[in-house]
Design a protein around this motif. Structure first.
Motif, mmCIF file in Angstrom:
data_model
loop_
_atom_site.group_PDB
_atom_site.id
_atom_site.type_symbol
_atom_site.label_atom_id
_atom_site.label_comp_id
_atom_site.label_asym_id
_atom_site.label_seq_id
_atom_site.Cartn_x
_atom_site.Cartn_y
_atom_site.Cartn_z
ATOM 1 N N ARG A 1 0.826 -1.214 0.000
ATOM 2 C CA ARG A 1 0.000 0.000 0.000
ATOM 3 C C ARG A 1 0.862 1.267 0.000
ATOM 4 O O ARG A 1 0.479 2.276 -0.615
ATOM 5 N N LEU A 2 2.007 1.229 0.674
ATOM 6 C CA LEU A 2 2.879 2.399 0.659
ATOM 7 C C LEU A 2 3.477 2.592 -0.734
ATOM 8 O O LEU A 2 3.578 3.727 -1.220
ATOM 9 N N GLU A 3 3.865 1.508 -1.386
ATOM 10 C CA GLU A 3 4.367 1.630 -2.757
ATOM 11 C C GLU A 3 3.301 2.240 -3.662
ATOM 12 O O GLU A 3 3.594 3.112 -4.487
ATOM 13 N N LEU A 4 2.064 1.821 -3.489
ATOM 14 C CA LEU A 4 0.975 2.368 -4.287
ATOM 15 C C LEU A 4 0.806 3.862 -4.032
ATOM 16 O O LEU A 4 0.628 4.646 -4.971
ATOM 17 N N VAL A 5 0.881 4.269 -2.768
ATOM 18 C CA VAL A 5 0.736 5.683 -2.425
ATOM 19 C C VAL A 5 1.836 6.515 -3.067
ATOM 20 O O VAL A 5 1.573 7.550 -3.700
ATOM 21 N N VAL A 6 3.082 6.069 -2.922
ATOM 22 C CA VAL A 6 4.205 6.874 -3.408
ATOM 23 C C VAL A 6 4.215 6.936 -4.934
ATOM 24 O O VAL A 6 4.390 8.007 -5.524
ATOM 25 N N ARG A 7 4.011 5.803 -5.588
ATOM 26 C CA ARG A 7 4.015 5.814 -7.060
ATOM 27 C C ARG A 7 2.833 6.614 -7.601
ATOM 28 O O ARG A 7 2.962 7.316 -8.618
ATOM 29 N N SER A 8 1.694 6.517 -6.952
ATOM 30 C CA SER A 8 0.537 7.305 -7.378
ATOM 31 C C SER A 8 0.818 8.793 -7.218
ATOM 32 O O SER A 8 0.430 9.611 -8.070
ATOM 33 N N TRP A 9 1.498 9.146 -6.134
ATOM 34 C CA TRP A 9 1.787 10.564 -5.887
ATOM 35 C C TRP A 9 2.777 11.109 -6.909
ATOM 36 O O TRP A 9 2.620 12.233 -7.385
ATOM 37 N N VAL A 10 3.797 10.323 -7.273
ATOM 38 C CA VAL A 10 4.748 10.759 -8.291
ATOM 39 C C VAL A 10 4.019 10.983 -9.622
ATOM 40 O O VAL A 10 4.245 11.981 -10.312
ATOM 41 N N SER A 11 3.109 10.076 -9.966
ATOM 42 C CA SER A 11 2.321 10.250 -11.192
ATOM 43 C C SER A 11 1.427 11.485 -11.108
ATOM 44 O O SER A 11 1.257 12.206 -12.101
ATOM 45 N N LEU A 12 0.867 11.725 -9.927
ATOM 46 C CA LEU A 12 0.015 12.895 -9.747
ATOM 47 C C LEU A 12 0.815 14.181 -9.914
ATOM 48 O O LEU A 12 0.340 15.148 -10.532
ATOM 49 N N ALA A 13 2.026 14.201 -9.381
ATOM 50 C CA ALA A 13 2.867 15.391 -9.542
ATOM 51 C C ALA A 13 3.154 15.645 -11.016
ATOM 52 O O ALA A 13 3.116 16.794 -11.487
ATOM 53 N N GLU A 14 3.436 14.596 -11.765
ATOM 54 C CA GLU A 14 3.686 14.736 -13.201
ATOM 55 C C GLU A 14 2.477 15.310 -13.930
ATOM 56 O O GLU A 14 2.583 16.284 -14.683
ATOM 57 N N SER A 15 1.327 14.689 -13.728
ATOM 58 C CA SER A 15 0.127 15.117 -14.451
ATOM 59 C C SER A 15 -0.284 16.528 -14.031
ATOM 60 O O SER A 15 -0.729 17.326 -14.871
ATOM 61 N N THR A 16 -0.118 16.849 -12.756
ATOM 62 C CA THR A 16 -0.439 18.199 -12.291
ATOM 63 C C THR A 16 0.459 19.229 -12.964
ATOM 64 O O THR A 16 -0.005 20.290 -13.406
ATOM 65 N N ALA A 17 1.749 18.918 -13.065
ATOM 66 C CA ALA A 17 2.686 19.847 -13.693
ATOM 67 C C ALA A 17 2.360 20.051 -15.170
ATOM 68 O O ALA A 17 2.404 21.180 -15.680
ATOM 69 N N LEU A 18 2.011 18.970 -15.859
ATOM 70 C CA LEU A 18 1.674 19.089 -17.279
ATOM 71 C C LEU A 18 0.416 19.936 -17.478
ATOM 72 O O LEU A 18 0.350 20.777 -18.382
ATOM 73 N N LEU A 19 -0.579 19.724 -16.632
ATOM 74 C CA LEU A 19 -1.801 20.528 -16.732
ATOM 75 C C LEU A 19 -1.535 21.984 -16.373
ATOM 76 O O LEU A 19 -2.094 22.895 -16.983
ATOM 77 N N TRP A 20 -0.683 22.199 -15.390
ATOM 78 C CA TRP A 20 -0.367 23.577 -14.973
ATOM 79 C C TRP A 20 0.304 24.354 -16.097
ATOM 80 O O TRP A 20 0.052 25.553 -16.273
ATOM 81 N N LEU A 21 1.134 23.670 -16.884
ATOM 82 C CA LEU A 21 1.823 24.350 -17.980
ATOM 83 C C LEU A 21 0.853 24.901 -19.022
ATOM 84 O O LEU A 21 1.190 25.833 -19.750
ATOM 85 N N ASP A 22 -0.331 24.327 -19.089
ATOM 86 C CA ASP A 22 -1.325 24.786 -20.059
ATOM 87 C C ASP A 22 -2.064 25.995 -19.499
ATOM 88 O O ASP A 22 -3.216 25.921 -19.086
ATOM 89 N N GLY A 23 -1.388 27.114 -19.456
ATOM 90 C CA GLY A 23 -2.011 28.369 -19.037
ATOM 91 C C GLY A 23 -1.626 28.853 -17.659
ATOM 92 O O GLY A 23 -1.882 30.003 -17.306
ATOM 93 N N ARG A 24 -1.011 27.982 -16.834
ATOM 94 C CA ARG A 24 -0.583 28.379 -15.483
ATOM 95 C C ARG A 24 -1.701 29.118 -14.751
ATOM 96 O O ARG A 24 -1.500 30.185 -14.191
ATOM 97 N N ARG A 25 -2.872 28.525 -14.737
ATOM 98 C CA ARG A 25 -4.055 29.209 -14.199
ATOM 99 C C ARG A 25 -4.134 29.181 -12.677
ATOM 100 O O ARG A 25 -4.933 29.899 -12.084
ATOM 101 N N ILE A 26 -3.336 28.355 -12.042
ATOM 102 C CA ILE A 26 -3.295 28.291 -10.579
ATOM 103 C C ILE A 26 -1.905 28.723 -10.135
ATOM 104 O O ILE A 26 -0.909 28.298 -10.738
#
Length: 235
Positions: free
Chosen positions: A148-173
């Protein structure tokens, strides 16, 4: 009046110069939109000389990607002192500084490079994700993570990636808000997992024991508490 003399570069020095020039160009535009002629002009050399050091743009892109991947992985390295929440917040600050600086290059990196990207480019991207995963485990202080900890950490790394990619599209936040939100996301993922698993609960309790009330995790508790309605008074 003095006359400038162009110094002749050694082979490795010239290769590193070309990698730096390519990385700078790829940071502002998609690699597909950058030509060998532009790279040669920016480096102050001829097009044939670029091909003398790199057989094609893909090999030069891979070399630039290697440098970017190494730098991005280093953004997750953090001294293992102090509360985890503050450490993760510093990591996110450096991570988003890289994203902000390299923009289109970061997007190309995370999306596997140009359409004709190689397996080596994809392998480098996976290396960055694995390095980030291992660094976060070091911060948590767990050598052999439960499932479960591996799932949490790997999911969080993926979330950071996807969040950064979305943020680059206009930097609205605002960037600082997203950095803090991602730290809160980590705590939330860990808390939900702890609700299902005693081992994860023990890890979370240990983490929270070292967190100050005014730290990132303490702030999350305050924000969530503010959402819970108080007791209703019947009059």
């Amino acid at each position: 009046m003095t006359t400038g003399v162009r110094r002749r570069m050694g082979v490795e020095e010239r290769r590193q110069q070309l990698i730096g020039v390519a990385l700078e160009l790829f940071s502002h535009r998609s690699p597909d939109d950058v030509s060998i002629d532009e790279i040669a002009a920016a480096a102050g050399i001829s097009r044939p000389l670029v091909y003398h050091y790199f057989p094609g743009k893909l090999s030069l892109y891979e070399a630039a990607l290697r440098r970017a991947a190494d730098e991005l992985a280093e953004r997750f390295v953090e001294p293992q002192d102090g509360p985890l929440g503050a450490r993760l917040l510093r990591v996110m600050g450096r991570y988003f500084a890289f994203v902000d600086e390299h923009g289109p290059g970061f997007s190309a990196l995370l999306r596997g490079g140009p359409p004709a990207g190689s397996s080596r480019a994809n392998a480098m991207i996976d290396e960055v994700r694995q390095a980030a995963y291992e660094q976060i485990l070091l911060h948590i202080g767990v050598q052999h993570p439960p499932a479960r900890l591996e799932l949490v950490v790997r999911s969080w790394v993926s979330l950071a990636e996807s969040t950064a990619l979305l943020w680059l599209d206009g930097r609205r936040i605002p960037r600082a808000e997203l950095e803090l939100q991602l730290v809160h996301d980590f705590a939330a993922l860990a808390a939900v997992s702890a609700a299902y698993d005693a081992e994860m609960a023990g890890i979370l309790v240990r983490i929270l024991a070292g967190e100050p009330a005014d730290g990132p995790f303490g702030e999350l508790v305050g924000r969530l508490a503010a959402l819970v309605p108080g007791p209703r008074e019947d009059g």
